[in-house]
Structures are given as C-alpha cells and as structure tokens.
Write an enzyme that holds these catalytic residues in place. Structure first.
Site, PDB file in Angstrom:
ATOM      1  N   LYS A 114      16.686  16.475  26.896  1.00  0.00           N
ATOM      2  CA  LYS A 114      16.305  17.823  26.456  1.00  0.00           C
ATOM      3  C   LYS A 114      16.144  18.757  27.646  1.00  0.00           C
ATOM      4  CE  LYS A 114      14.028  17.069  21.988  1.00  0.00           C
ATOM      5  NZ  LYS A 114      12.733  17.116  21.273  1.00  0.00           N
ATOM      6  N   LYS A 197      27.346  13.319  14.014  1.00  0.00           N
ATOM      7  CA  LYS A 197      26.353  13.236  12.951  1.00  0.00           C
ATOM      8  C   LYS A 197      26.084  14.639  12.409  1.00  0.00           C
ATOM      9  CE  LYS A 197      21.669  13.110  14.560  1.00  0.00           C
ATOM     10  NZ  LYS A 197      20.596  13.496  13.706  1.00  0.00           N
ATOM     11  N   LYS A 200      21.685  20.235  12.085  1.00  0.00           N
ATOM     12  CA  LYS A 200      21.487  21.685  11.935  1.00  0.00           C
ATOM     13  C   LYS A 200      22.136  22.438  13.094  1.00  0.00           C
ATOM     14  CE  LYS A 200      16.893  21.197  13.877  1.00  0.00           C
ATOM     15  NZ  LYS A 200      16.626  19.797  13.571  1.00  0.00           N
TER      16      LYS A 200
END
Ligand code: ADP
Ligand code: NA
Length: 330
Positions: A114, A197, A200
């Site tokens: 991240k 996958k 969003k």
C-alpha cells in the site's frame, strides 16, 4: 451465547458492494449466523488510513451497513455495528501498539504494497499501524474464528502473536483466534479482464457488477462480458478464463455444480449462457437492491439499528478493555 465467536469487517469504501463481495464474503456471513455468534463491523477507522471525503465516507458507511442487512444479516443473531461507534477499538489498539515490535510491524507485506502504491506523502502512521487496530477489532470480542483471505493471513498471524504475548506478559486475557476457511468462498473475476479479481478499483466499470446496479445495467454487463473465440462452454480457467468465470458465478449464485451447468449448456452458444446468467444474477440481487434502497430512504431508522448494534458491541468490548486496563495497571 455458547456459540463460537466469528469476527469479520468490511471497509465502507464504496456506495455499492460488488458481486465478488457478495459471493465471496456476504453470502458466507449470512450462512454463519446459523452456527456462530457473528460480530460484523463496518470498519470506518480503517477506511481513514487513506484519504476520504467526509460526506462520501458517511454515505458509504450507511450504504455498506444497509447492504449487509438487505442481504440477510439478521440483528437477532448477529451484532452489526460501525467501528467508530465503539471507542474500545481505538483504545485497545493503543495498548496493543505498545507490545508490537516496530520491526514486526514493518514486515507486513500489505503495508509495503500500500505504501508503495500511495507514495511517501500519503503513507501515514495510521496505515502502518492498521494491523494493530485489526488485532484490537478481533481480540475485543473473544473471537474464536476469523474468515480471512490470503491478503489478511499475515495480519491474523500478528493478531495471534500479540494475543499470546499479552497473555504471557500480563496473564491470560485474550482468546487466541484461528483462521476460518469459509465453506462457500467463490472467487469472482472481472467481466472484462477475467484473469483479474473483480474489484471496486476495476480498470473498466463494465467489468464490475455492483449489487446496486439497475437490472438493465447488469444485463448489459453480462452481455458484453469477455469470452474467447471458441464455441464450447467448458470450465477451464487457464485457457478460457471468461467462460470459466461466468460458470463460476452461475454455480455460486445458483448453488449448482459446474458439471451440471456444463451439461445443461453442452452444444449451446455463449449468448444463451450470458442471457440466462444475467437473469439469475438479477433475480438474486434485485431483492437486495430494493431492500437496500428502502433502508437508505430512512437514514434515521438505519442509524437507530446501528446504534443498537453499537450498544451490544460496546457492552462486550468494554468488558475486555476493562480487564486489559486492569492487567496493565491502569
Ligand atoms: P475490493 O477488492 O473490491 O477492494 P475488498 O478488499 O473490500 O474488495 O473485499 C471485501 C470482501 O470481499 C473481502 O472478504 C474479500 O475477500 C471479498 N472479495 C472482494 N473481491 C472479491 C472477489 N472478486 N471474489 C471473491 N471475494 C471477493
Ligand atoms: Na481490496
């Protein structure tokens, strides 16, 4: 309750859940209510570890909770609440941070990923200590089992280490939780990019099926789903990822086997499969969409339900926190 405690959280990071969230997580959450004591938490404290627009966050928290309820999370059998409504989460996270090694936290691969993605300026201390807050979420409720995907496995290991460390340093306080491999754990892929996958953060909105999409939009997305140049409806994720994903979605949503679907569609065209699947998905998702929109029409009632959930969660969490504070000498 004498049933094993299961804890699971979902980030309020969008106004609509998608088919992957539904078939990969929510369906399982609803099923767990039969045999477990589930604690379901909308983790807004976690959400602010990356920048959020306040109005959007508030709307997303309500929308996420509404979709849980609409999909069948039952307030008689589950505790459903918003993380920031229960201050014990942040309080226990502080205590746990004082027994977490800096090096140990630095080894979390999700933080490394991240922070690389967000860049140095957006890499906050909150993002770094995210797994410690997650440990607090789990340990506050005497959780026995945590349904975890691969991406959260290392965080659950940290949780177990922290629970064990606290127990050996201060005396037996926490239940050491175990990973739970969900019975129903479909993995759903993007309709336009079927090797990725469904997420969003999809590259193209056409590949992402939202629970709150209008039925005509859902039908259109299935109609334009990527397939391949063959004609055969056969499950083979290596060479036929698009068709295999459609079969996987169909199987998960209808609780049928892939083999029986392959049999039913033998000799038929891709267009038939897409059309039927769109109908099956719309039929399953429409009542959830309708119920969600109803709940969102009455935010005061939704907030009341969440306040009841927060009260139930607070009673349990405060018991653990009081014991922890006593143990550390407060
Ligand atoms: P996203 O990938 O869209 O950001 P999250 O990471 O917020 O979704 O995931 C929330 C829950 O939904 C998790 O339990 C996760 O395992 C599940 N989930 C997300 N995407 C999928 C998918 N494509 N297939 C199956 N389960 C999924
Ligand atoms: Na994600």
């Amino acid at each position: 309750s004498s049933r094993p405690v299961v804890f699971s959280g979902m980030q309020p990071s969008s106004d609509s859940l998608h088919l992957g969230n539904y078939l990969g997580a929510l369906v399982n959450w609803v099923a767990l209510q039969d045999d477990y004591d589930p604690i379901y938490c909308v983790v807004d404290l976690h959400a602010i570890t990356v920048a959020q627009d306040p109005a959007a966050l508030r709307a997303n928290v309500r929308a996420t909770a509404a979709q849980y309820l609409a999909a069948g999370v039952d307030l008689e059998r589950s505790t459903l609440f918003v993380q920031s409504h229960v201050p014990a989460h942040a309080e226990l996270a502080w205590v746990l941070s004082t027994i977490t090694g800096f090096g140990e936290a630095s080894r979390m691969t999700q933080f490394k990923d991240k922070s690389a993605r967000h860049g140095a300026d957006a890499t906050t201390v909150g993002l770094f200590t995210y797994p410690v807050l997650m440990a607090a979420d789990i340990l506050l409720y005497g959780t026995h089992l945590v349904p975890v995907g691969d991406d959260q496995r290392q965080h659950l290991e940290l949780t177990r280490d922290l629970a064990g460390r606290f127990n050996s340093r201060y005396g037996d306080t926490f239940t050491v939780p175990e990973a739970m491999i969900p019975a129903q754990s479909a993995r759903i892929y993007d309709l336009q990019e079927p090797t990725a996958k469904m997420s969003k953060s999809a590259a193209s909105p056409a590949g992402l099926v939202n629970l709150l999409d209008e039925p005509s939009v859902t039908a259109k997305k299935f109609k334009s789903a990527v397939t391949d140049t063959e004609r055969e409806i056969r499950f083979d994720p290596e060479t036929k990822p698009g068709i295999s994903n459609l079969l996987g979605i169909y199987a998960a949503i209808s609780r049928r086997s892939i083999a029986s679907l392959e049999g039913e569609y033998a000799g038929r065209g891709y267009g038939d499969l897409k059309k039927d699947l769109a109908e099956v998905v719309v039929e399953a998702v429409s009542p959830i969409r309708t119920r969600t929109l109803e709940l969102l029409q009455d935010p005061a009632e939704l907030d009341r339900l969440l306040a009841v959930g927060a009260q139930k969660a607070t009673e349990r969490a405060e018991r653990t926190l009081a014991l922890v504070y006593d143990r550390v000498g407060f």
